[in-house]
Design a protein around this motif. Structure first.
Motif, mmCIF file in Angstrom:
data_model
loop_
_atom_site.group_PDB
_atom_site.id
_atom_site.type_symbol
_atom_site.label_atom_id
_atom_site.label_comp_id
_atom_site.label_asym_id
_atom_site.label_seq_id
_atom_site.Cartn_x
_atom_site.Cartn_y
_atom_site.Cartn_z
ATOM 1 N N ARG A 168 -0.464 -8.137 -17.736
ATOM 2 C CA ARG A 168 -1.316 -9.287 -17.805
ATOM 3 C C ARG A 168 -1.870 -9.462 -16.201
ATOM 4 O O ARG A 168 -2.528 -10.571 -16.255
ATOM 5 C CB ARG A 168 -1.110 -10.664 -18.334
ATOM 6 N N MET A 169 -1.400 -8.675 -15.309
ATOM 7 C CA MET A 169 -1.911 -9.154 -14.240
ATOM 8 C C MET A 169 -2.752 -7.776 -13.281
ATOM 9 O O MET A 169 -2.896 -6.719 -13.835
ATOM 10 C CB MET A 169 -0.519 -9.072 -13.213
ATOM 11 N N PRO A 170 -3.683 -8.210 -12.383
ATOM 12 C CA PRO A 170 -4.574 -7.427 -11.771
ATOM 13 C C PRO A 170 -3.682 -6.352 -10.618
ATOM 14 O O PRO A 170 -2.723 -6.758 -10.125
ATOM 15 C CB PRO A 170 -5.360 -8.060 -11.124
ATOM 16 N N PHE A 171 -4.185 -5.262 -10.780
ATOM 17 C CA PHE A 171 -3.564 -4.181 -9.780
ATOM 18 C C PHE A 171 -4.453 -3.807 -8.515
ATOM 19 O O PHE A 171 -5.630 -3.851 -8.779
ATOM 20 C CB PHE A 171 -3.378 -2.874 -10.599
ATOM 21 N N CYS A 172 -3.889 -3.502 -7.644
ATOM 22 C CA CYS A 172 -4.477 -3.120 -6.339
ATOM 23 C C CYS A 172 -4.914 -1.648 -6.479
ATOM 24 O O CYS A 172 -4.721 -0.959 -7.378
ATOM 25 C CB CYS A 172 -3.536 -3.051 -5.132
ATOM 26 N N PRO A 173 -6.164 -1.365 -5.449
ATOM 27 C CA PRO A 173 -6.848 0.102 -5.587
ATOM 28 C C PRO A 173 -5.553 1.189 -5.772
ATOM 29 O O PRO A 173 -5.680 2.175 -6.464
ATOM 30 C CB PRO A 173 -7.662 -0.005 -4.580
ATOM 31 N N SER A 174 -4.640 1.097 -5.064
ATOM 32 C CA SER A 174 -3.504 1.893 -4.622
ATOM 33 C C SER A 174 -2.601 2.233 -6.073
ATOM 34 O O SER A 174 -2.377 1.342 -6.763
ATOM 35 C CB SER A 174 -2.492 1.710 -3.687
ATOM 36 N N ARG A 175 -2.525 3.422 -6.269
ATOM 37 C CA ARG A 175 -2.001 3.937 -7.878
ATOM 38 C C ARG A 175 -0.534 4.698 -7.370
ATOM 39 O O ARG A 175 -0.060 5.175 -8.388
ATOM 40 C CB ARG A 175 -3.009 4.651 -8.522
ATOM 41 N N ILE A 176 -0.285 4.788 -6.083
ATOM 42 C CA ILE A 176 1.030 5.479 -5.862
ATOM 43 C C ILE A 176 2.302 4.864 -5.843
ATOM 44 O O ILE A 176 2.602 3.500 -5.457
ATOM 45 C CB ILE A 176 0.851 5.990 -4.096
ATOM 46 N N ILE A 177 3.238 5.359 -6.664
ATOM 47 C CA ILE A 177 4.555 4.830 -6.863
ATOM 48 C C ILE A 177 5.443 5.760 -5.936
ATOM 49 O O ILE A 177 5.494 7.006 -6.638
ATOM 50 C CB ILE A 177 4.966 4.705 -8.486
ATOM 51 N N PRO A 178 6.116 5.388 -5.209
ATOM 52 C CA PRO A 178 7.017 6.308 -4.073
ATOM 53 C C PRO A 178 8.196 6.511 -4.976
ATOM 54 O O PRO A 178 9.324 6.261 -4.456
ATOM 55 C CB PRO A 178 6.957 5.509 -2.998
ATOM 56 N N GLN A 179 8.222 6.792 -6.284
ATOM 57 C CA GLN A 179 9.541 7.128 -7.117
ATOM 58 C C GLN A 179 9.246 8.430 -7.920
ATOM 59 O O GLN A 179 8.184 8.816 -8.118
ATOM 60 C CB GLN A 179 9.759 5.771 -8.087
ATOM 61 N N SER A 180 10.480 8.531 -8.604
ATOM 62 C CA SER A 180 10.156 9.776 -9.729
ATOM 63 C C SER A 180 10.024 9.003 -10.992
ATOM 64 O O SER A 180 10.005 10.083 -11.931
ATOM 65 C CB SER A 180 11.424 10.616 -9.682
ATOM 66 N N TYR A 181 9.857 7.858 -11.287
ATOM 67 C CA TYR A 181 9.641 7.227 -12.597
ATOM 68 C C TYR A 181 9.150 5.892 -12.252
ATOM 69 O O TYR A 181 9.332 5.279 -11.212
ATOM 70 C CB TYR A 181 11.021 7.525 -13.506
ATOM 71 N N CYS A 182 8.618 5.339 -13.407
ATOM 72 C CA CYS A 182 8.492 4.010 -13.601
ATOM 73 C C CYS A 182 9.419 2.953 -13.551
ATOM 74 O O CYS A 182 10.145 3.146 -14.518
ATOM 75 C CB CYS A 182 7.194 3.658 -14.266
ATOM 76 N N GLU A 183 9.547 2.002 -12.542
ATOM 77 C CA GLU A 183 10.432 0.974 -12.894
ATOM 78 C C GLU A 183 9.933 -0.295 -12.328
ATOM 79 O O GLU A 183 9.019 -0.433 -11.576
ATOM 80 C CB GLU A 183 11.876 1.256 -12.181
ATOM 81 N N HIS A 184 10.596 -1.484 -12.781
ATOM 82 C CA HIS A 184 9.801 -2.603 -12.637
ATOM 83 C C HIS A 184 9.496 -3.040 -11.358
ATOM 84 O O HIS A 184 8.266 -3.520 -11.006
ATOM 85 C CB HIS A 184 10.870 -3.644 -13.267
ATOM 86 N N MET A 185 10.164 -2.906 -10.104
ATOM 87 C CA MET A 185 10.070 -3.368 -9.016
ATOM 88 C C MET A 185 8.980 -2.510 -8.105
ATOM 89 O O MET A 185 8.018 -2.948 -7.569
ATOM 90 C CB MET A 185 11.092 -3.571 -8.005
ATOM 91 N N ALA A 186 8.828 -1.086 -8.562
ATOM 92 C CA ALA A 186 8.127 -0.178 -7.942
ATOM 93 C C ALA A 186 6.736 -0.444 -8.476
ATOM 94 O O ALA A 186 5.681 -0.426 -7.872
ATOM 95 C CB ALA A 186 8.618 1.117 -8.334
ATOM 96 N N VAL A 187 6.532 -0.837 -9.868
ATOM 97 C CA VAL A 187 5.205 -1.005 -10.481
ATOM 98 C C VAL A 187 4.558 -2.357 -9.883
ATOM 99 O O VAL A 187 3.532 -2.793 -9.772
ATOM 100 C CB VAL A 187 5.406 -1.118 -12.002
ATOM 101 N N LEU A 188 5.630 -3.441 -9.834
ATOM 102 C CA LEU A 188 5.326 -4.794 -9.333
ATOM 103 C C LEU A 188 4.564 -4.668 -7.987
ATOM 104 O O LEU A 188 3.930 -5.560 -7.729
ATOM 105 C CB LEU A 188 6.550 -5.751 -9.304
ATOM 106 N N LYS A 189 5.113 -3.959 -7.044
ATOM 107 C CA LYS A 189 4.605 -3.811 -5.636
ATOM 108 C C LYS A 189 3.090 -3.252 -5.645
ATOM 109 O O LYS A 189 2.491 -3.508 -4.663
ATOM 110 C CB LYS A 189 5.289 -2.733 -4.860
ATOM 111 N N LEU A 190 2.619 -2.702 -6.773
ATOM 112 C CA LEU A 190 1.219 -2.528 -7.030
ATOM 113 C C LEU A 190 0.050 -3.486 -7.267
ATOM 114 O O LEU A 190 -0.829 -3.322 -7.405
ATOM 115 C CB LEU A 190 1.030 -1.240 -7.831
ATOM 116 N N VAL A 191 0.903 -4.790 -7.692
ATOM 117 C CA VAL A 191 0.166 -5.884 -8.229
ATOM 118 C C VAL A 191 -0.738 -6.677 -7.219
ATOM 119 O O VAL A 191 0.174 -6.712 -6.114
ATOM 120 C CB VAL A 191 1.042 -6.720 -9.213
ATOM 121 N N CYS A 192 -1.923 -6.863 -7.510
ATOM 122 C CA CYS A 192 -2.589 -7.801 -6.258
ATOM 123 C C CYS A 192 -2.562 -9.266 -6.780
ATOM 124 O O CYS A 192 -3.636 -9.590 -7.015
ATOM 125 C CB CYS A 192 -4.037 -7.203 -6.402
ATOM 126 N N ALA A 193 -1.606 -9.941 -7.001
ATOM 127 C CA ALA A 193 -1.477 -11.301 -7.518
ATOM 128 C C ALA A 193 -0.095 -11.783 -6.981
ATOM 129 O O ALA A 193 0.979 -11.071 -6.698
ATOM 130 C CB ALA A 193 -1.635 -11.292 -8.699
#
Length: 319
Positions: A168-193
């Motif tokens: 339910r949150m807006p994301f920044c233009p950047s789509r890059i996750i500096p990881q090998s898989y999706c996890e909560h904190m890494a995805v949260l860093k891309l949120v623009c809110a």
């Protein structure tokens, strides 16, 4: 490219998983030991499940919990490793938005389940050593099933809000996750809110799950240690310690990389990214690989059944 939902929050169509930052030129070769560990985890846990299912003498609380742990390990490793190997070998870095959230959910939910099962196994060892005459009457199959169901429900209910809040949150233009898989904190860093609610809830889940589980396991083993040291026979003490050794090894294999990953995410800003990512990968690979090995070696019944099965297959091939 962004999509806008009805609630005015936006999310990318997909994310880009970098793999292991700093080792881009070596990822192809690094993937081989990871693949070997994944194969060992698959073969070991499937073998463990087969042996426990086919041997009625192993339908006891300890082995039923072990079967649940093996199933959890299969889910945890399979939710990340195929995509990770695709990144390393085929440069398939893109992951669809909803697939990323599903992976995030499985990783955190079943990590919680694994931790909860270690608590249940610690309680089983406590009852077996401190009240051996009442073990079968306390930990009945019904009680074991309820404990397993409760651990599963805790993981699902505690982690579901992660995905709901992020979606339910807006994301920044950047789509890059500096990881090998999706996890909560890494995805949260891309949120623009403002993500304070998400971060606070993440800390609450981490402390309520891991903190509670570590306390229960520690208390159980303090009582077990006092009981074992009070045994009159040295041989009895050694046998009692032997029944707990495999469980202690599994606990250390899970919590050491898990705590390192958690602490470096929040406080280890000076820890090299490559070190953090490698520990995050090992956190999801080492327990699923080591658990069947440790229990297979330490548990005589399982070891004997595996040896008998291998001998039977050799005899059939020679015939």
């Amino acid at each position: 490219m962004m999509l806008t939902s009805r609630n005015s929050s936006s999310h990318p169509v997909s994310f880009i998983l970098l793999g292991i930052p700093g080792l881009e030129n070596s990822q192809f070769w690094v993937a081989f030991p990871f693949c070997a560990m994944y194969v060992v985890a698959l073969v070991g846990n499937i073998t463990l499940l087969h042996v426990i299912r086919t041997d009625p003498t192993l339908h006891e609380p300890m082995y039923l919990f072990l079967a649940m742990l093996a199933t959890t390990d299969l889910v945890l490793s399979t939710s990340t490793q195929p995509k990770m190997l695709a990144i390393f070998w085929f440069h398939d870095h893109e992951i669809e938005y909803h697939a990323c959230l599903i992976q995030l959910f499985f990783i955190h939910a079943f990590s919680s389940v694994e931790s909860g099962l270690l608590v249940a196994m610690a309680v089983d060892r406590y009852v077996a050593i401190c009240s051996p005459l009442h073990h079968s009457s306390i930990l009945t199959p019904s009680v074991v099933g309820k404990l397993g169901g409760g651990v599963m429900m805790r993981g699902l209910l505690w982690v579901s809000p992660f995905c709901f809040l992020v979606s339910r949150m807006p994301f920044c233009p950047s789509r890059i996750i500096p990881q090998s898989y999706c996890e909560h904190m890494a995805v949260l860093k891309l949120v623009c809110a403002d993500t304070r609610v998400n971060r606070a809830y993440g800390l609450f889940v981490a402390f309520s799950v891991v903190g509670f589980d570590i306390i229960v396991i520690s208390v159980s083993y303090v009582i077990i240690l006092r009981t074992v040291l009070g045994l009159p026979s040295g041989e009895a003490r050694l046998k009692a310690f032997g029944t707990c050794a495999s469980h202690i090894c599994v606990i250390l294999a899970l919590y050491i990389p898990a705590l390192f990953t958690f602490l470096t995410h929040r406080f280890g800003h000076h820890v090299p990214r490559v070190v953090h990512v490698m520990f995050a990968i090992l956190y999801l690979l080492v327990p699923p690989m080591f658990n069947p090995i440790i229990y297979g070696i330490r548990t005589k019944q399982i070891r004997d059944r595996v040896i008998q099965g291998c001998s039977r297959k050799d005899s059939q091939l020679k015939a």
